[in-house]
Design an enzyme around this catalytic site. Structure first.
Site, short mmCIF file in Angstrom:
data_model
loop_
_atom_site.label_atom_id
_atom_site.label_comp_id
_atom_site.label_asym_id
_atom_site.label_seq_id
_atom_site.Cartn_x
_atom_site.Cartn_y
_atom_site.Cartn_z
N ASP A 15 0.83 -1.21 0.00
CA ASP A 15 0.00 0.00 0.00
C ASP A 15 0.87 1.26 0.00
O ASP A 15 1.96 1.27 0.58
CB ASP A 15 -0.90 -0.02 1.25
N HIS A 32 2.60 3.42 -8.97
CA HIS A 32 2.47 1.98 -9.23
C HIS A 32 3.70 1.47 -9.99
O HIS A 32 4.16 0.35 -9.76
CB HIS A 32 1.18 1.69 -10.00
N LEU A 126 12.11 -19.50 -5.23
CA LEU A 126 11.14 -18.65 -4.52
C LEU A 126 9.81 -18.73 -5.28
O LEU A 126 9.79 -18.54 -6.49
CB LEU A 126 11.64 -17.19 -4.52
C1 FPP Z 1 -1.95 0.09 -3.35
O1 FPP Z 1 -1.50 1.42 -3.27
C2 FPP Z 1 -1.37 -0.56 -4.53
C3 FPP Z 1 -2.08 -1.11 -5.53
C4 FPP Z 1 -3.55 -1.15 -5.58
C5 FPP Z 1 -1.40 -1.70 -6.70
C6 FPP Z 1 -0.14 -2.44 -6.39
C7 FPP Z 1 0.47 -2.86 -7.66
C8 FPP Z 1 1.78 -2.94 -7.89
C9 FPP Z 1 2.83 -2.65 -6.89
C10 FPP Z 1 2.21 -3.37 -9.23
C11 FPP Z 1 2.28 -4.88 -9.26
C12 FPP Z 1 2.69 -5.31 -10.60
C13 FPP Z 1 3.02 -6.56 -10.92
C14 FPP Z 1 3.54 -6.85 -12.27
C15 FPP Z 1 2.89 -7.69 -9.97
P1 FPP Z 1 -2.57 2.58 -3.35
O2 FPP Z 1 -2.79 2.91 -4.79
O3 FPP Z 1 -3.82 2.20 -2.62
O4 FPP Z 1 -1.83 3.73 -2.63
P2 FPP Z 1 -2.48 4.89 -1.72
O5 FPP Z 1 -3.05 4.22 -0.50
O6 FPP Z 1 -1.31 5.75 -1.40
O7 FPP Z 1 -3.50 5.57 -2.56
#
Ligand code: FPP
Length: 242
Positions: A15, A32, A126
């Site tokens: 997050d 992201h 892994l």
């Molecule tokens: C939450 O942060 C994050 C997500 C909903 C997306 C996570 C995705 C990735 C890290 C990319 C993964 C990619 C692959 C190829 C596996 P948020 O958007 O809720 O952040 P905020 O709370 O600050 O708004």
């Protein structure tokens, strides 16, 4: 009694990508993108520390409710990252597994998922489970439906065998970054006896030092699984069958 070995299975709610971007006056998708780099770094660090399974929450069943621009940006990023990263993950011995509802995903994303799984299926170093279009409640319902469809008796064991993470043991340690302290429909069934570590770091800033803090904290936990401190599993009173 504390844990002298590292957790076998670490699960992470990644997050804070959006906030990381907003603080830099960047579009959320830039956060992201950094999140993908952070995940690569984290997978390498987990492997180096003897962790055998890493499970990450990449897109929840509820994330479809985000603005259309962010959802399509995440889908694009996911498809692009898969195409770009799989050769290196394969060379690094990572087995990629995708966990979640596949119905409703685009053919481009589905193709990326299937190719990534096929290319890395033989790897053993892994296991990286990517929860995508995943929700803990969805998982329990789909497992129950499969138990019923096969005419099996509903027990903890039969349900566990149908859960989407049946190929790995339950997570020992669940980490959530970004400062919030909630489970957000992540591994509801599997985290029954997990230890939790909440980090204030935003996911793109999650580094090896913070992973080590989480592992160190895990090392000090007394995991009793309902027993008393210091008691061995063998020393348990007979239980009724569940
Ligand atoms: C939450 O942060 C994050 C997500 C909903 C997306 C996570 C995705 C990735 C890290 C990319 C993964 C990619 C692959 C190829 C596996 P948020 O958007 O809720 O952040 P905020 O709370 O600050 O708004």
């Amino acid at each position: 009694m504390t844990n002298t070995s590292p957790p076998h299975h670490v699960a992470i709610v990644m997050d804070g990508n959006g906030r990381w971007a907003s603080r830099r006056f960047l579009p959320r998708i830039a956060g992201h993108k950094q999140g993908v780099d952070s995940l690569k770094r984290c997978a390498r660090a987990c492997d180096a520390r003897g962790i055998k399974v890493l499970t990450v929450f990449a897109f929840s069943s509820e994330n479809w409710q985000r603005p259309q621009e962010e959802v399509s940006g995440l889908m694009d990023l996911f498809a692009i990252a898969l195409g770009r990263e799989v050769p290196q993950l394969k060379a690094d011995g990572v087995q990629l597994r995708f966990v979640g509802e596949r119905q409703g995903l685009s053919s481009r994303v589905l193709k990326g998922i299937e190719q990534a799984e096929a290319a890395t299926a033989a790897n053993q170093k892994l296991v990286l489970n990517v929860c995508f279009n995943y929700g803990g409640r969805w998982d329990i319902v789909q497992a129950a439906a499969r138990v019923a469809a096969q005419g099996l008796v509903m027990t903890e064991q039969s349900l566990s065998q149908m859960m989407s993470l049946a190929h790995v043991p339950d997570p020992d340690l669940v980490i959530r970054t970004g400062g919030e302290q909630r489970i957000s429909n992540f591994l509801l069934w599997q985290s029954a006896y997990s230890e939790f570590f909440f980090s204030d770091k935003l996911w793109p800033d999650f580094d090896e030092a913070e992973l080590d803090r989480a592992i160190q904290s895990f090392g000090h936990r007394d995991r009793r699984f309902g027993r008393v401190s210091g008691q061995s599993r063998a020393d348990a009173a007979p239980t009724v069958a569940r």
